[in-house]
Design an enzyme around this catalytic site. Structure first.
Site, PDB file in Angstrom:
ATOM      1  N   HIS A 236      46.998  44.067  41.555  1.00 53.42           N
ATOM      2  CA  HIS A 236      47.128  43.595  40.028  1.00 53.42           C
ATOM      3  C   HIS A 236      48.445  42.474  39.623  1.00 53.42           C
ATOM      4  O   HIS A 236      49.384  43.007  40.210  1.00 53.42           O
ATOM      5  CB  HIS A 236      47.236  44.877  38.965  1.00 53.42           C
ATOM      6  CG  HIS A 236      47.064  44.451  37.696  1.00 53.42           C
ATOM      7  ND1 HIS A 236      45.834  44.155  37.111  1.00 53.42           N
ATOM      8  CD2 HIS A 236      48.024  44.248  36.693  1.00 53.42           C
ATOM      9  CE1 HIS A 236      46.162  43.947  35.795  1.00 53.42           C
ATOM     10  NE2 HIS A 236      47.565  43.879  35.319  1.00 53.42           N
TER      11      HIS A 236
ATOM     12  N   LYS B 187      34.950  43.643  38.297  1.00 50.49           N
ATOM     13  CA  LYS B 187      34.229  44.528  37.604  1.00 50.49           C
ATOM     14  C   LYS B 187      35.038  46.137  37.689  1.00 50.49           C
ATOM     15  O   LYS B 187      35.540  46.341  38.731  1.00 50.49           O
ATOM     16  CB  LYS B 187      32.968  44.862  38.754  1.00 50.49           C
ATOM     17  CG  LYS B 187      31.884  44.331  38.465  1.00 50.49           C
ATOM     18  CD  LYS B 187      30.936  44.081  37.088  1.00 50.49           C
ATOM     19  CE  LYS B 187      29.919  45.214  36.725  1.00 50.49           C
ATOM     20  NZ  LYS B 187      29.118  44.809  35.228  1.00 50.49           N
TER      21      LYS B 187
HETATM   22  C1  GRF Z   1      45.066  38.096  41.784  1.00 52.25           C
HETATM   23  O1  GRF Z   1      46.246  37.414  40.979  1.00 52.25           O
HETATM   24  C2  GRF Z   1      44.881  39.572  41.658  1.00 52.25           C
HETATM   25  O2  GRF Z   1      46.234  40.005  41.432  1.00 52.25           O
HETATM   26  C3  GRF Z   1      44.029  39.689  40.517  1.00 52.25           C
HETATM   27  O3  GRF Z   1      43.108  38.824  40.822  1.00 52.25           O
HETATM   28  C4  GRF Z   1      43.750  37.474  41.509  1.00 52.25           C
HETATM   29  C5  GRF Z   1      42.908  37.192  42.552  1.00 52.25           C
HETATM   30  O4  GRF Z   1      42.981  35.942  43.005  1.00 52.25           O
HETATM   31  N1  GRF Z   1      43.525  41.118  40.630  1.00 52.25           N
HETATM   32  P1  GRF Z   1      42.460  35.555  44.241  1.00 52.25           P
HETATM   33  O5  GRF Z   1      40.827  35.460  44.213  1.00 52.25           O
HETATM   34  O6  GRF Z   1      42.553  36.370  45.537  1.00 52.25           O
HETATM   35  O7  GRF Z   1      42.945  34.072  44.691  1.00 52.25           O
END
Ligand code: GRF
Length: 187
Positions: A107, A89
């Site tokens: 990210h 979100k």
């Molecule tokens: C990660 O790859 C992060 O970079 C992105 O969402 C993913 C989350 O993965 N924002 P997780 O839920 O921590 O396994």
């Protein structure tokens, strides 16, 4: 120096959450995770809140006052840092202003390249040579705040979306804790 009370926001698998929980058990690590918020009641990551006995709340972001509900919880648990970890979100300007403390995000690209969703397929389409992950402060622009740390790797001709995700995430598990150490120990 005392530990910072942190809240992690998730929407999905929560592997970064799990990694941060484990790191935060080290007495030397700068943060304690006191609270977990998920906007998705089916998020796999909730299992880590249960396993490690950390209070968690599922927030229905379709309700009008959901931000006020979250802000109240943050106040109750004396949270001074929010770590977004796969939270799907957008954080509103109103929320940023009202919370008024640090919010950071991870990210899966080398920002400012590939903001937004579907990063891995776009990286392959663009035939990038290198990719990685970025930990950054959150501001009102999507994936647009000041960069805290980045980690990268070279893409091989064998890489596909699945391998890029795996390679990126293994760097995320190093980058997120390092970013927190950088913020709280070296600033
Ligand atoms: C990660 O790859 C992060 O970079 C992105 O969402 C993913 C989350 O993965 N924002 P997780 O839920 O921590 O396994």
């Amino acid at each position: 120096m005392g530990k910072i009370n942190a809240c992690v926001f998730i929407s999905g698998k929560g592997t970064n959450l799990k990694n941060l929980i484990k790191k935060s058990r080290d007495y030397n690590f700068p943060i304690n995770i006191r609270l977990i918020i998920s906007n998705n009641k089916k998020a796999d990551g909730i299992i880590f809140a249960k396993k490690y006995l950390i209070p968690y709340f599922i927030i229905n972001t379709d309700t009008r006052n959901f931000e006020a509900v979250i802000l109240k919880l943050l106040e109750k648990y004396k949270i001074s840092l929010i770590c977004l970890a796969g939270y799907m979100k957008i954080i509103s300007k109103n929320f940023l202003n009202k919370f008024g403390k640090k919010i950071i995000n991870i990210h899966p690209s080398l920002l400012p390249k590939f903001k937004g969703l579907n990063t891995f397929s776009r990286i392959l389409i663009e035939k990038e040579k290198k990719t990685g992950c970025t930990v950054h402060y959150v501001n009102e622009r999507l994936d647009g705040g000041t960069i805290i740390i980045q980690k990268g790797f070279f893409i091989s001709s064998q890489d596909d979306e699945k391998s890029l995700k795996k390679r990126t995430q293994s760097l995320e598990y190093l980058a997120y804790p390092e970013a927190l150490i950088k913020i709280y120990r070296y600033n």
